[in-house]
Design a protein around this motif. Sequence first.
Motif, PDB file in Angstrom:
ATOM      1  N   SER A 107      30.184  89.824-122.527  1.00 17.95           N
ATOM      2  CA  SER A 107      29.563  88.660-121.894  1.00 17.95           C
ATOM      3  C   SER A 107      30.613  87.705-121.346  1.00 17.95           C
ATOM      4  CB  SER A 107      28.659  87.923-122.894  1.00 17.95           C
ATOM      5  OG  SER A 107      27.606  88.746-123.309  1.00 17.95           O
ATOM      6  N   LEU A 110      32.195  89.157-118.258  1.00 21.12           N
ATOM      7  CA  LEU A 110      31.293  89.062-117.114  1.00 21.12           C
ATOM      8  C   LEU A 110      31.302  87.654-116.519  1.00 21.12           C
ATOM      9  CD1 LEU A 110      29.181  90.500-115.349  1.00 21.12           C
ATOM     10  CD2 LEU A 110      27.453  89.770-116.998  1.00 21.12           C
ATOM     11  N   VAL A 111      31.237  86.650-117.388  1.00 25.20           N
ATOM     12  CA  VAL A 111      31.260  85.265-116.914  1.00 25.20           C
ATOM     13  C   VAL A 111      32.604  84.950-116.249  1.00 25.20           C
ATOM     14  CG1 VAL A 111      31.190  82.840-117.645  1.00 25.20           C
ATOM     15  CG2 VAL A 111      29.530  84.465-118.570  1.00 25.20           C
ATOM     16  N   GLU A 112      33.690  85.413-116.860  1.00 24.68           N
ATOM     17  CA  GLU A 112      35.011  85.191-116.263  1.00 24.68           C
ATOM     18  C   GLU A 112      35.112  85.844-114.882  1.00 24.68           C
ATOM     19  OE1 GLU A 112      38.084  86.481-118.936  1.00 24.68           O
ATOM     20  OE2 GLU A 112      37.563  84.973-120.430  1.00 24.68           O
ATOM     21  N   GLN A 113      34.591  87.057-114.755  1.00 21.93           N
ATOM     22  CA  GLN A 113      34.608  87.738-113.455  1.00 21.93           C
ATOM     23  C   GLN A 113      33.812  86.957-112.421  1.00 21.93           C
ATOM     24  OE1 GLN A 113      33.149  91.689-114.161  1.00 21.93           O
ATOM     25  NE2 GLN A 113      34.973  92.321-115.295  1.00 21.93           N
ATOM     26  N   LYS A 114      32.669  86.444-112.832  1.00 18.21           N
ATOM     27  CA  LYS A 114      31.822  85.672-111.911  1.00 18.21           C
ATOM     28  C   LYS A 114      32.567  84.416-111.456  1.00 18.21           C
ATOM     29  CE  LYS A 114      27.719  85.153-110.059  1.00 18.21           C
ATOM     30  NZ  LYS A 114      27.153  86.092-109.106  1.00 18.21           N
ATOM     31  N   ILE A 115      33.193  83.716-112.393  1.00 16.85           N
ATOM     32  CA  ILE A 115      33.947  82.499-112.053  1.00 16.85           C
ATOM     33  C   ILE A 115      35.123  82.853-111.149  1.00 16.85           C
ATOM     34  CG2 ILE A 115      35.415  80.669-112.988  1.00 16.85           C
ATOM     35  CD1 ILE A 115      33.559  80.692-115.479  1.00 16.85           C
ATOM     36  N   GLN A 116      35.847  83.926-111.491  1.00 15.32           N
ATOM     37  CA  GLN A 116      36.998  84.334-110.679  1.00 15.32           C
ATOM     38  C   GLN A 116      36.551  84.712-109.273  1.00 15.32           C
ATOM     39  OE1 GLN A 116      40.271  84.115-111.810  1.00 15.32           O
ATOM     40  NE2 GLN A 116      40.639  84.346-109.618  1.00 15.32           N
ATOM     41  N   GLY A 117      35.426  85.400-109.156  1.00 16.18           N
ATOM     42  CA  GLY A 117      34.889  85.749-107.844  1.00 16.18           C
ATOM     43  C   GLY A 117      34.549  84.510-107.042  1.00 16.18           C
ATOM     44  N   PHE A 118      33.980  83.514-107.697  1.00 12.98           N
ATOM     45  CA  PHE A 118      33.648  82.256-107.024  1.00 12.98           C
ATOM     46  C   PHE A 118      34.922  81.545-106.573  1.00 12.98           C
ATOM     47  CE2 PHE A 118      32.896  77.656-107.190  1.00 12.98           C
ATOM     48  CZ  PHE A 118      31.897  77.551-106.243  1.00 12.98           C
TER      49      PHE A 118
END
Length: 130
Positions: A107, A110-118
């Motif tokens: 989890s 996943l959140v880190e990837q989402k933030i990094q993508g943003f």
Amino acid sequence: MARPKKLAEDAKKRQPVHQRERLAEIQPQGQRDGYEQGGLDSSHSSGKNLLSRIESLIGGGDFDPGKVLEAVRMIRDAHLSYVRAHKQRLKTRLDEAEENETDFIKSCDLVEQKIQGFINTTEPLSETED
């Protein structure tokens, strides 16, 4: 105000499927072994019960080696019953902790990837605005 049945249904929906399946598997095992939720066979449910059975078995004035041997076996069986049930509860909790740790790490990743993508999509915009 939510009704208790609705709350229970909502809680069940939030519980991961693998946990519901695992818990369903554990309960029949305990029932087959004759253990109650407390973890002891109902015939060994309390120390007082065991003690009173031992006292009634070996109490009295005459020494009977057969009865003393039976008492020792009752004590051993009661203790091993408790220890084995407790070990099973510990193993179950360890499995749950390991699954929870894995879910937590996934989890967070996943959140880190989402933030990094943003961040990656917004950085070029801020650099071109300068």
